[in-house]
Design a protein around this motif. Sequence first.
Motif, PDB file in Angstrom:
ATOM      1  N   GLY A   1       0.808  -1.622  -7.525  1.00  0.00           N
ATOM      2  CA  GLY A   1       1.022  -0.748  -6.382  1.00  0.00           C
ATOM      3  C   GLY A   1       2.310  -1.055  -5.638  1.00  0.00           C
ATOM      4  O   GLY A   1       3.018  -0.140  -5.202  1.00  0.00           O
TER       5      GLY A   1
ATOM      6  N   THR B   1       2.423   2.704   0.564  1.00  0.00           N
ATOM      7  CA  THR B   1       0.963   2.865   0.492  1.00  0.00           C
ATOM      8  C   THR B   1       0.284   1.523   0.293  1.00  0.00           C
ATOM      9  O   THR B   1      -0.723   1.210   0.960  1.00  0.00           O
ATOM     10  CB  THR B   1       0.590   3.814  -0.664  1.00  0.00           C
ATOM     11  OG1 THR B   1       1.124   5.109  -0.392  1.00  0.00           O
ATOM     12  CG2 THR B   1      -0.921   3.913  -0.826  1.00  0.00           C
ATOM     13  N   THR B   2       0.819   0.719  -0.612  1.00  0.00           N
ATOM     14  CA  THR B   2       0.201  -0.574  -0.924  1.00  0.00           C
ATOM     15  C   THR B   2       0.247  -1.526   0.254  1.00  0.00           C
ATOM     16  O   THR B   2      -0.714  -2.265   0.507  1.00  0.00           O
ATOM     17  CB  THR B   2       0.894  -1.202  -2.147  1.00  0.00           C
ATOM     18  OG1 THR B   2       0.842  -0.273  -3.235  1.00  0.00           O
ATOM     19  CG2 THR B   2       0.218  -2.494  -2.564  1.00  0.00           C
TER      20      THR B   2
ATOM     21  N   ILE C   1      -2.458  -0.432   2.673  1.00  0.00           N
ATOM     22  CA  ILE C   1      -3.762  -0.840   2.155  1.00  0.00           C
ATOM     23  C   ILE C   1      -3.953  -2.342   2.339  1.00  0.00           C
ATOM     24  O   ILE C   1      -5.038  -2.816   2.701  1.00  0.00           O
ATOM     25  CB  ILE C   1      -3.894  -0.444   0.672  1.00  0.00           C
ATOM     26  CG1 ILE C   1      -3.920   1.077   0.529  1.00  0.00           C
ATOM     27  CG2 ILE C   1      -5.150  -1.055   0.048  1.00  0.00           C
ATOM     28  CD1 ILE C   1      -3.826   1.561  -0.911  1.00  0.00           C
TER      29      ILE C   1
ATOM     30  N   ILE D   1      -9.310  -0.522  -0.732  1.00  0.00           N
ATOM     31  CA  ILE D   1      -8.998   0.352  -1.865  1.00  0.00           C
ATOM     32  C   ILE D   1      -9.661   1.710  -1.693  1.00  0.00           C
ATOM     33  O   ILE D   1      -9.147   2.728  -2.188  1.00  0.00           O
ATOM     34  CB  ILE D   1      -9.410  -0.305  -3.204  1.00  0.00           C
ATOM     35  CG1 ILE D   1      -8.714   0.399  -4.380  1.00  0.00           C
ATOM     36  CG2 ILE D   1     -10.910  -0.289  -3.404  1.00  0.00           C
ATOM     37  CD1 ILE D   1      -7.217   0.333  -4.364  1.00  0.00           C
TER      38      ILE D   1
ATOM     39  N   GLY E   1      -7.353   3.862  -0.079  1.00  0.00           N
ATOM     40  CA  GLY E   1      -6.136   4.090  -0.848  1.00  0.00           C
ATOM     41  C   GLY E   1      -5.805   5.548  -1.110  1.00  0.00           C
ATOM     42  O   GLY E   1      -4.659   5.980  -0.879  1.00  0.00           O
ATOM     43  N   PRO E   2      -6.760   6.347  -1.599  1.00  0.00           N
ATOM     44  CA  PRO E   2      -6.434   7.758  -1.856  1.00  0.00           C
ATOM     45  C   PRO E   2      -5.970   8.507  -0.614  1.00  0.00           C
ATOM     46  O   PRO E   2      -5.021   9.295  -0.676  1.00  0.00           O
ATOM     47  CB  PRO E   2      -7.761   8.319  -2.401  1.00  0.00           C
ATOM     48  CG  PRO E   2      -8.449   7.143  -2.997  1.00  0.00           C
ATOM     49  CD  PRO E   2      -8.098   5.988  -2.104  1.00  0.00           C
TER      50      PRO E   2
ATOM     51  N   SER F   1      -2.419   7.203   0.345  1.00  0.00           N
ATOM     52  CA  SER F   1      -1.403   7.692  -0.590  1.00  0.00           C
ATOM     53  C   SER F   1      -1.183   9.195  -0.425  1.00  0.00           C
ATOM     54  O   SER F   1      -0.053   9.683  -0.558  1.00  0.00           O
ATOM     55  CB  SER F   1      -1.799   7.369  -2.035  1.00  0.00           C
ATOM     56  OG  SER F   1      -2.953   8.091  -2.425  1.00  0.00           O
TER      57      SER F   1
ATOM     58  N   THR G   1       1.412   9.661  -5.909  1.00  0.00           N
ATOM     59  CA  THR G   1       0.636   8.558  -6.477  1.00  0.00           C
ATOM     60  C   THR G   1      -0.858   8.688  -6.186  1.00  0.00           C
ATOM     61  O   THR G   1      -1.622   7.771  -6.482  1.00  0.00           O
ATOM     62  CB  THR G   1       1.137   7.200  -5.937  1.00  0.00           C
ATOM     63  OG1 THR G   1       0.932   7.153  -4.513  1.00  0.00           O
ATOM     64  CG2 THR G   1       2.610   7.003  -6.239  1.00  0.00           C
TER      65      THR G   1
ATOM     66  N   PHE H   1      -4.186   6.035  -7.126  1.00  0.00           N
ATOM     67  CA  PHE H   1      -5.034   5.336  -6.157  1.00  0.00           C
ATOM     68  C   PHE H   1      -6.465   5.852  -6.175  1.00  0.00           C
ATOM     69  O   PHE H   1      -7.400   5.102  -5.872  1.00  0.00           O
ATOM     70  CB  PHE H   1      -4.418   5.419  -4.758  1.00  0.00           C
ATOM     71  CG  PHE H   1      -3.239   4.506  -4.581  1.00  0.00           C
ATOM     72  CD1 PHE H   1      -3.434   3.160  -4.322  1.00  0.00           C
ATOM     73  CD2 PHE H   1      -1.948   4.972  -4.723  1.00  0.00           C
ATOM     74  CE1 PHE H   1      -2.356   2.296  -4.182  1.00  0.00           C
ATOM     75  CE2 PHE H   1      -0.858   4.131  -4.583  1.00  0.00           C
ATOM     76  CZ  PHE H   1      -1.066   2.790  -4.317  1.00  0.00           C
TER      77      PHE H   1
ATOM     78  N   ALA I   1      -9.365   3.191  -6.945  1.00  0.00           N
ATOM     79  CA  ALA I   1     -10.506   3.079  -6.036  1.00  0.00           C
ATOM     80  C   ALA I   1     -11.815   3.147  -6.810  1.00  0.00           C
ATOM     81  O   ALA I   1     -12.732   2.342  -6.590  1.00  0.00           O
ATOM     82  CB  ALA I   1     -10.446   4.171  -4.970  1.00  0.00           C
TER      83      ALA I   1
END
Length: 197
Positions: free
Chosen positions: A120, A127-128, A131, A153, A156-157, A160, A167, A171, A175
């Motif tokens: 990530g 994004t990473t 998170i 995680i 994450g969606p 992102s 991405t 993600f 997840a």
Amino acid sequence: MLPLNDPVLTVLLCLLAYLTGSVLFAIPVCRLWKLPDPRAQGSGNPGATNVYRTGGWPPALATLVLDALKGWFPVWLAIWAELSVFAQAMVALCAVTGHMVPLFYRFQGGKGVATALGGGLALAPVTTLVISAIWGMMMWRWRISALASVVAIGCGPLVSAVLEPETLPLFGLLALLIVVRHRNNLIRLAQGRESRF
């Protein structure tokens, strides 16, 4: 770009990522520090959290960095080769899959969180990092690694989609994979038996 067409290079890098991901660094790190095999201790997970429980921060940090690097390096190669974001995401997923079902350890691997972190950071650093901040806040509040990982995680969606929407499929799949790998932890968490730091 390397003198190979994109599909061939993508397949080669996916294979490299899977094989690299299949190296469970917790095991050689524990041998170096003369610690018990992490697969036979605590949760049985060959990852940084379980190494910390038996050996403290130095070997756990070494495990975390090495597991992250094996996710970061093949994705960095895909970026350097100017492959598409989709191809880069495939490479990242192969690295995480290698950690979860490693060829070199009878397909019995870990949760994939550190490897996902490395991949990530290479592919979607903003994004990473967000998170990772969520993970840190959850750890600070609850001191339960599995809970922090699943919540982070799981966000994450959404993160992102807002920050790096190209991405989102990566993600989303990460997840799903990581939450499924934490199913036993979630059961113990519901029963009040999950270990705290």
